[in-house]
Design a protein around this motif. Structure first.
Motif, short mmCIF file in Angstrom:
data_model
loop_
_atom_site.label_atom_id
_atom_site.label_comp_id
_atom_site.label_asym_id
_atom_site.label_seq_id
_atom_site.Cartn_x
_atom_site.Cartn_y
_atom_site.Cartn_z
N ASN B 350 0.92 -1.15 0.10
CA ASN B 350 0.16 -0.11 0.19
C ASN B 350 0.98 1.25 0.12
OD1 ASN B 350 -2.96 0.97 0.77
ND2 ASN B 350 -1.65 2.12 1.97
N VAL B 351 1.87 1.21 0.79
CA VAL B 351 2.84 2.35 0.89
C VAL B 351 3.51 2.68 -0.35
CG1 VAL B 351 4.85 3.27 2.18
CG2 VAL B 351 3.02 2.16 3.44
N ASP B 352 3.77 1.35 -0.88
CA ASP B 352 4.41 1.48 -2.33
C ASP B 352 3.76 1.85 -3.48
OD1 ASP B 352 7.17 0.93 -2.29
OD2 ASP B 352 7.00 -1.08 -3.20
N ILE B 353 2.49 2.06 -3.47
CA ILE B 353 1.69 2.41 -4.66
C ILE B 353 1.95 3.93 -4.84
CG2 ILE B 353 -0.63 2.64 -5.53
CD1 ILE B 353 -1.49 0.23 -3.71
N ILE B 354 2.26 4.39 -6.00
CA ILE B 354 2.20 5.88 -6.11
C ILE B 354 1.13 6.27 -6.70
CG2 ILE B 354 3.50 7.34 -7.75
CD1 ILE B 354 5.88 5.44 -7.73
N MET B 355 0.38 5.76 -7.65
CA MET B 355 -0.86 6.44 -8.33
C MET B 355 -1.84 4.99 -7.88
SD MET B 355 0.47 7.56 -11.68
CE MET B 355 -1.18 8.39 -12.07
N GLY B 356 -3.20 5.25 -7.97
CA GLY B 356 -4.28 4.53 -7.65
C GLY B 356 -4.70 4.54 -6.29
N ASP B 357 -5.75 3.61 -5.93
CA ASP B 357 -6.21 3.38 -4.52
C ASP B 357 -5.47 2.72 -3.82
OD1 ASP B 357 -8.52 4.52 -5.74
OD2 ASP B 357 -9.29 2.61 -6.16
N HIS B 358 -5.32 3.46 -2.51
CA HIS B 358 -4.62 2.88 -1.42
C HIS B 358 -5.52 2.28 -0.46
CE1 HIS B 358 -1.84 5.85 -3.07
NE2 HIS B 358 -0.63 5.15 -2.50
N MET B 359 -5.89 1.02 -0.68
CA MET B 359 -6.87 0.32 0.02
C MET B 359 -6.65 0.21 1.47
SD MET B 359 -8.88 -0.02 -2.62
CE MET B 359 -10.25 -1.18 -2.25
N MET B 360 -5.53 0.04 1.77
CA MET B 360 -5.01 -0.16 3.34
C MET B 360 -5.12 1.06 4.22
SD MET B 360 -5.20 -3.50 3.24
CE MET B 360 -4.29 -3.86 4.91
N ASN B 361 -5.36 2.37 3.65
CA ASN B 361 -5.17 3.32 4.45
C ASN B 361 -5.76 3.47 5.82
OD1 ASN B 361 -3.46 4.35 2.61
ND2 ASN B 361 -4.49 6.17 2.07
N LYS B 362 -7.34 2.96 5.51
CA LYS B 362 -7.91 3.07 6.88
C LYS B 362 -7.50 1.94 7.94
CE LYS B 362 -12.70 3.00 8.39
NZ LYS B 362 -14.22 3.00 8.06
N THR B 363 -7.09 0.69 7.22
CA THR B 363 -6.64 -0.40 8.12
C THR B 363 -5.56 0.36 8.94
OG1 THR B 363 -7.36 -1.77 6.58
CG2 THR B 363 -5.76 -2.66 8.10
N ILE B 364 -4.45 1.04 8.17
CA ILE B 364 -3.06 1.43 8.80
C ILE B 364 -3.47 2.08 10.11
CG2 ILE B 364 -1.23 2.89 8.40
CD1 ILE B 364 -1.08 1.55 5.51
N ASN B 365 -4.75 3.00 9.66
CA ASN B 365 -4.79 4.09 10.79
C ASN B 365 -5.98 3.40 11.90
OD1 ASN B 365 -3.54 6.38 9.89
ND2 ASN B 365 -4.94 6.50 8.34
N SER B 366 -6.55 2.32 11.72
CA SER B 366 -7.27 1.70 12.85
C SER B 366 -6.56 0.73 13.80
CB SER B 366 -8.26 0.90 11.82
OG SER B 366 -8.81 1.62 11.04
N CYS B 367 -5.21 0.73 13.70
CA CYS B 367 -4.51 -0.20 14.87
C CYS B 367 -4.71 0.92 15.91
CB CYS B 367 -3.30 -0.43 14.22
SG CYS B 367 -2.08 -1.27 15.59
N SER B 368 -4.67 0.44 16.98
CA SER B 368 -4.83 0.90 18.37
C SER B 368 -3.18 1.29 18.96
CB SER B 368 -5.50 0.53 19.27
OG SER B 368 -5.04 -0.57 19.49
N LEU B 369 -2.19 0.69 18.22
CA LEU B 369 -0.79 0.95 18.47
C LEU B 369 -0.42 0.39 20.08
CD1 LEU B 369 -0.11 4.39 17.00
CD2 LEU B 369 0.04 2.08 15.71
N CYS B 370 -1.56 -0.49 20.68
CA CYS B 370 -1.42 -0.82 21.87
C CYS B 370 -0.26 -1.89 22.20
CB CYS B 370 -2.79 -1.41 22.37
SG CYS B 370 -3.12 -3.05 21.97
N GLY B 371 0.28 -2.47 21.28
CA GLY B 371 1.14 -3.62 21.59
C GLY B 371 0.78 -4.69 22.29
N GLN B 372 -0.27 -5.18 22.32
CA GLN B 372 -0.57 -6.46 22.89
C GLN B 372 -0.17 -7.56 21.94
OE1 GLN B 372 -4.85 -7.76 22.15
NE2 GLN B 372 -4.94 -8.56 24.18
N CYS B 373 -0.06 -7.48 20.79
CA CYS B 373 0.02 -8.33 19.90
C CYS B 373 1.59 -8.95 19.99
CB CYS B 373 0.11 -7.87 18.24
SG CYS B 373 0.69 -6.59 17.92
N THR B 374 2.42 -7.85 20.56
CA THR B 374 3.87 -8.13 20.72
C THR B 374 4.05 -9.07 21.91
OG1 THR B 374 4.22 -5.84 19.90
CG2 THR B 374 6.18 -6.99 20.76
#
Lengths: 73, 766
Positions: B350-374
Motif C-alpha cells: 500500500n505504501v509502495d503504490i504511487i498512483m491508484g487506490d490505497h486500499m489499506m489506508n483506513k486499516t493502517i490508521n485503525s490499529c490502536s498501536l497498543c502493543g498487545q500483539c507483541t
C-alpha cells in the motif's frame, strides 16, 4: 475535466430564497474541489451574491463518498 | 497552519517502508503460515490437518482426493506407513494423538474417486522402464505414469494381484484387489512373467531413455553400484533405485517420489542433484497453545476400518493446530481478517503504490498501536510499529489524508494553546516538581485534576508547578513528526522555565511519551500517592472492581503494581480477569482509532468489558471515558482518591469546555488572575438531540458559534419557505460547516441541525 460535463445535479425547488438578497435560488453551474481535483456540478445558488447551497443529503452522501475515495488516492 | 495544508492527489512521492531484507525479517516472525506438526513431519508432505478437517466436515471424497494426489497407491500408504505424523501430533501431550492412518483408510473407504477424465496430457518423449518388483519400483512406475512418461514395467509375477501381494503383503484382501485394479488402470505397460536376468536387462535397456530397477535387481546386475542418497541415481549404471537395501514402506514411497524428480531433471538435460526444491520432512516453527486442548483418547478402529460416524468423531478430536495468539484478543486484527504476515505485506504494498487506490489506508490508521500483539505473539510480532512506521511514511510522502487525524490534531493544538497552562507554584520561581495531568484528564475529570494539583502543591515540599497540556502522543500516533517536534520544543521550554522539575504524570501515556521525548524519568502520581498517603476525604470503594491496565503500562510491572497498591489502600477489591496486566486490550482510544474508525473503537471497548458486570477502574482517563461511552460503569482512580466523580462521559464540545473551565478555575482560584470571558451578543439554543448529532458528526459547539457569528455579521443564508428554516455555512480551515436554524427572537438562534464536508464549493466562471 471537460467543461461541459456535469457530474451531479440538484434540482432547485422554488422554496429556497437567498436570505441576504431576497431572491430565489436558481440551478447554477458550480464546482466541487478537493485535493487538487474538481467536479462540475449543478447546485442551487443565488444569482446575485453567488451563495451556493449544498443540501444535507448531498453533503453526507455523494460528497462524503467522493471525499473518501480521493483521500485514499 | 502549514501542518494542515490539504494534500494533492497529483503529488507522486514514494519512500520505501522497509528494505526487502527488513520486510522479510519482520514477516518471518509471523508463523501463521507454518505447517502443522503432522504436516511438517510427513516426507511426502501430506497435510494431515487438512485431511482431518475434510473428514470432520464429512467431505470424505475431498480427503480421498488429497491422498490420491500425494501418492499413486494411497491404500498401501495408509496401511504400511510408519506414520511420523502420528508421532508429531500435539494431542499426544494431553491424551492420545490422532489416528491419522485410520482417517486415511476411512477416506479411501468412504470417499468417492475423483470423477472426470482430468486434463489432457501429452506423452513425454523419453521412454522409461522399471525392472523388478518392490515397493520402490511399484511406486516409481506409478509416479512415472502420472508424469506422462511412456513406462514399461518388467515384473516376474504373473498378474497384478501377485505383484501387489509381493510388494505390500500387509494389505487386506479387498484392498489388495482394489490397489491391483488401480495399477491396471494406470497408463503403464506391465510385462508380467518377465525373465528378469542381467542378459534380459542388457537386451532391453537400450530401448529406453530412463531406467529404474528394484534394489535387489540392481544388486544382481551391478553389485557395487549404490544409488545416491538424494537423487537415487546409481553412479556407475545410471539406474534409479532405492538407496536403502531394506527400506520401510514410507522410505520406499519417498524414494520413489524423489527418483521421479530426478527423472524430470534428467529428461530436461539438467543436473539431477540441483534445484530439487524442498524435499522430506522438516521442523515446523508453528506455535500451538495446548492450554485450550481438551484431552481425549483415540476412537477405537475396528479391523475393517472406521465407519463414517467414527471417522468424523476421530477427526473432530484434531485441534487443527494453528497460531492465532495475536488475533484471539485483538479486535483490530479480527476486523482485518488477516494475520500479521499478510497484513504487513499488504501495508508494505500500500505504501509502495504511487498512483491508484490505497486500499489499506483506513486499516493502517485503525490499529490502536497498543502493543498487545507483541506480548501475545510467541515471537513478539510488532504490528503497532509497522502501522506507525506506515503512518509516518505516508505523512512524509503526502499520502496521508488530513481527514483521518485532523480533528484529533486540532484538539491537541487546542490543549497546547487555548487550554494550555504552565505555572510555577505560587511563591516559587523554580519548582522541585511539576504536575502533568494530561489533556484527557482535564477534558473528562477537571475537578479531580484541580483537587490533585491543590493536594500535591500542599503536601510536597519544594514547589509543585503545573503544566496542563498534551504530551504529544496524539501527533506521534498520527505519524505527524513535525507537530510532535513542535510539542517537544514547547514542553522543553516550559520545563526549563520551571527549573527542570521532576514531572509527576497522571496518565500512563503521558509518562511513557514524556520519558521517550525528554529522555528523563517521569514519576506517576500513583507512586507519589503511595509515598505520601491518600489525601483526606478519599472515597472508599467496597464493591468488587476490575482493573483495566492501560496499554502504556504494558511491560511496566512497577506501574501496574503501584496502581494496585493504591487501589488496595482505597479498600478496593479487584476481580481477577485473564486479560489485564501486560495482556490488556486497548479501549479504542489508542492510536486515534476512535477518530478514524468509530465502529471499531466501539468494538474494542466492548471487547474489553464483555462478559463482565463489575465496574471498571482505570488509571488512564481515555479508558475510563471509552468504557463509560459504551454504557459501562467505569472510573478513574483519581476520581476516588480526590472524591471527584466525573459523571457521564462528556461529548467533544464539553471536553473542550472542561479544559477551558479548568484553566480559568486554576488561574482565578490558585494564581488569582482575572480571566476575561467575552460572551457573544446573541444566544444559541442547542437541544440534547442536536448535541448528539454534533458529537456524532464531530462538529464542535465552537464551530456552531462560528457559523452563527458569520451569519450574524453577513446575513448569508438560504431561507426555506416551506419550513421557515435558515441554512448558513462557513468555511473554517479545511471544512465547510452548515447549520440549519431558526431565529426565535431577534438574537436567539435555535439550532435544528448541522453537517459538514471537506470539499470546497464555488460557482463556476465567477
Amino acid at each position: 475535466m471537460t467543461d461541459n460535463k456535469v457530474y451531479y445535479t440538484v434540482e432547485t425547488g422554488d422554496n429556497l430564497i437567498c436570505q441576504k438578497c431576497g431572491i430565489p435560488l436558481v440551478k447554477t453551474e458550480a464546482v466541487f474541489e478537493y485535493l487538487n481535483n474538481s467536479f462540475p456540478v449543478e447546485l442551487p445558488a443565488c444569482p446575485k451574491c453567488g451563495f451556493v447551497y449544498v443540501p444535507e443529503d448531498l453533503a453526507l452522501g455523494k460528497v462524503l463518498s467522493v471525499e473518501k475515495v480521493l483521500e485514499d488516492k | 497552519m502549514d501542518h494542515f495544508k490539504e494534500r494533492s492527489t497529483r503529488d507522486y512521492f514514494q519512500k520505501k517502508l522497509y528494505t526487502m531484507e527488513e520486510l522479510f525479517k519482520r514477516e518471518n516472525r509471523c508463523i501463521y503460515e507454518e505447517p502443522a506438526f503432522c504436516h511438517a513431519a510427513c516426507p511426502l508432505g501430506l497435510d494431515a490437518k487438512k485431511l482431518a478437517f475434510f473428514i470432520e466436515k464429512g467431505a470424505f471424497s475431498d480427503a480421498r482426493a488429497m491422498l490420491e494426489h500425494i501418492t499413486p497407491f494411497p491404500m498401501i500408504l495408509a496401511y504400511g506407513c510408519d506414520a511420523p505424523c502420528e508421532k508429531a501430533c500435539r494431542m499426544n501431550e494431553v491424551g492420545e494423538g490422532i489416528n491419522i492412518r485410520g482417517l486415511e483408510r476411512a477416506a479411501m473407504y468412504h470417499g468417492s474417486p475423483k470423477g472426470g477424465k482430468g486434463l489432457f496430457k501429452f506423452k513425454k518423449k523419453q521412454k522409461a522402464a522399471v525392472f523388478g518388483s518392490d515397493l520402490f519400483s511399484l511406486f516409481l512406475a506409478g509416479e512415472l505414469a502420472r508424469k506422462s512418461y511412456p513406462t514399461s514395467f518388467y515384473v516376474n509375477q504373473k498378474d497384478a494381484i501377485s505383484l501387489l501381494k509381493d510388494c505390500a503383503p500387509f494389505l487386506l484382501k479387498d484392498d489388495l484387489v482394489n490397489e491391483a485394479k488401480r495399477l491396471e488402470n494406470m497408463d503403464i505397460k506391465i510385462l508380467y512373467s518377465s525373465n528378469l536376468t542381467k542378459e534380459f536387462f542388457e537386451s532391453e535397456k537400450d530401448n529406453f531413455d530412463i531406467i529404474a530397477t528394484s534394489r535387489s535387481f540392481l544388486d544382481m546386475c551391478f553389485p557395487n553400484d549404490i544409488p545416491n542418497k538424494e537423487t537415487l541415481l546409481a553412479p556407475i549404471s545410471n539406474i534409479l533405485s532405492s538407496q536403502d537395501s531394506n527400506p520401510s514402506v514410507l522410505q520406499s514411497i519417498f524414494d520413489a517420489r524423489r527418483a521421479g524428480v530426478s527423472v524430470d531433471r534428467i529428461s530436461q538435460g539438467l543436473d539431477p542433484a540441483s534445484s530439487r526444491g524442498e524435499e522430506g520432512s522438516r521442523e515446523s516453527r508453528l506455535y500451538t497453545n495446548m492450554n485450550e486442548a481438551i484431552p481425549s483418547n483415540q476412537i477405537y478402529e475396528p479391523e475393517n476400518g472406521y465407519i463414517t460416524k467414527e471417522a468424523i468423531e476421530e477427526a473432530s478430536r484434531c485441534i487443527q493446530c494453528k497460531c492465532e495468539e495475536c488475533i484471539k484478543h485483538c479486535v483490530f486484527l479480527q476486523d482485518t481478517g488477516k494475520y500479521p504476515k499478510k497484513l504487513t505485506r499488504e501495508i508494505f504494498n500500500n505504501v509502495d503504490i504511487i498512483m491508484g487506490d490505497h486500499m489499506m489506508n483506513k486499516t493502517i490508521n485503525s490499529c490502536s498501536l497498543c502493543g498487545q500483539c507483541t506480548v501475545t505473539c510467541p515471537n513478539g510480532y510488532d504490528m503497532a510499529e509497522i502501522c506507525l512506521d506506515a503512518r509516518e511514511n505516508m505523512v512524509s510522502t503526502t499520502k496521508m489524508a488530513l481527514a483521518y487525524h485532523e480533528f484529533a490534531l486540532l484538539d491537541m493544538l487546542f490543549s497546547n494553546n487555548e487550554a494550555f497552562l504552565s505555572k510555577p507554584q505560587v511563591g516559587y520561581e523554580k519548582c522541585k516538581y511539576v504536575f502533568f495531568p494530561g489533556c484527557q484528564a482535564g477534558a473528562i475529570a477537571p475537578d479531580a485534576v484541580f483537587k490533585a494539583y491543590v493536594d500535591l502543591s500542599k503536601r510536597l515540599d519544594g514547589g509543585v508547578g503545573l503544566i496542563n497540556g498534551c504530551c504529544g502522543a496524539i501527533a506521534k500516533w498520527a505519524g505527524r513528526t513535525a507537530i510532535y517536534e513542535e510539542c517537544e520544543e514547547q514542553l522543553k521550554n516550559e520545563i526549563n522555565k520551571l527549573g527542570n522539575p521532576l514531572i509527576i504524570a497522571a496518565c500512563p501515556t503521558c509518562k511513557k511519551t514524556l520519558e521517550e521525548m525528554l529522555k528523563i524519568e517521569v514519576k506517576g502520581i500513583w507512586d507519589v500517592l503511595n509515598e505520601i498517603g491518600l489525601p483526606k476525604g478519599a472515597l472508599e470503594y467496597d464493591r468488587p472492581l476490575i482493573m483495566h491496565d492501560s496499554c502504556s503500562a504494558r511491560g511496566d510491572s512497577d506501574m501496574q503494581a503501584s496502581i494496585r497498591k493504591l487501589t488496595n489502600s482505597l479498600g478496593c477489591t479487584l476481580k481477577d480477569v485473564p486479560y489485564n496486566g501486560d495482556m490488556s486490550e486497548c479501549c479504542g482510544y489508542g492510536g486515534l482509532v476512535s477518530y478514524v474508525n468509530k465502529e471499531l473503537a466501539s468494538k474494542m471497548a466492548q471487547s474489553c468489558t464483555k462478559d463482565e458486570d463489575v465496574p471498571f477502574i482505570s488509571y488512564c482517563m481515555a479508558c475510563r471515558d471509552r468504557f463509560a461511552r459504551e454504557k459501562r460503569e467505569s472510573m478513574h482512580v483519581l476520581e476516588l482518591v480526590y472524591a471527584a466523580p466525573a459523571g457521564n462521559p462528556p461529548d467533544i464540545s464539553k471536553k473542550r469546555k472542561n479544559r477551558l473551565s479548568l484553566k480559568r478555575k486554576l488561574l482565578e482560584e490558585i494564581w488569582k488572575e482575572e480571566v476575561i470571558v467575552i460572551n457573544p451578543e446573541y444566544k444559541i439554543v442547542i437541544s440534547e438531540d442536536v448535541a448528539k448529532i454534533l458529537d456524532e458528526r464531530m462538529i464542535l459547539e465552537e464551530d456552531v458559534y462560528s457559523v452563527i457569528e458569520a451569519y450574524h455579521e453577513d446575513g448569508s443564508a438560504v431561507y426555506d419557505e416551506i419550513d421557515g428554516t435558515l441554512t448558513s455555512s462557513l468555511r473554517k480551515g479545511n471544512v465547510t460547516f452548515w447549520l440549519k436554524f431558526k431565529k426565535d427572537e431577534p438574537d436567539v438562534y435555535i439550532i435544528l441541525g448541522a453537517y459538514s464536508h471537506r470539499m470546497k464549493v464555488r460557482v463556476r466562471y465567477e
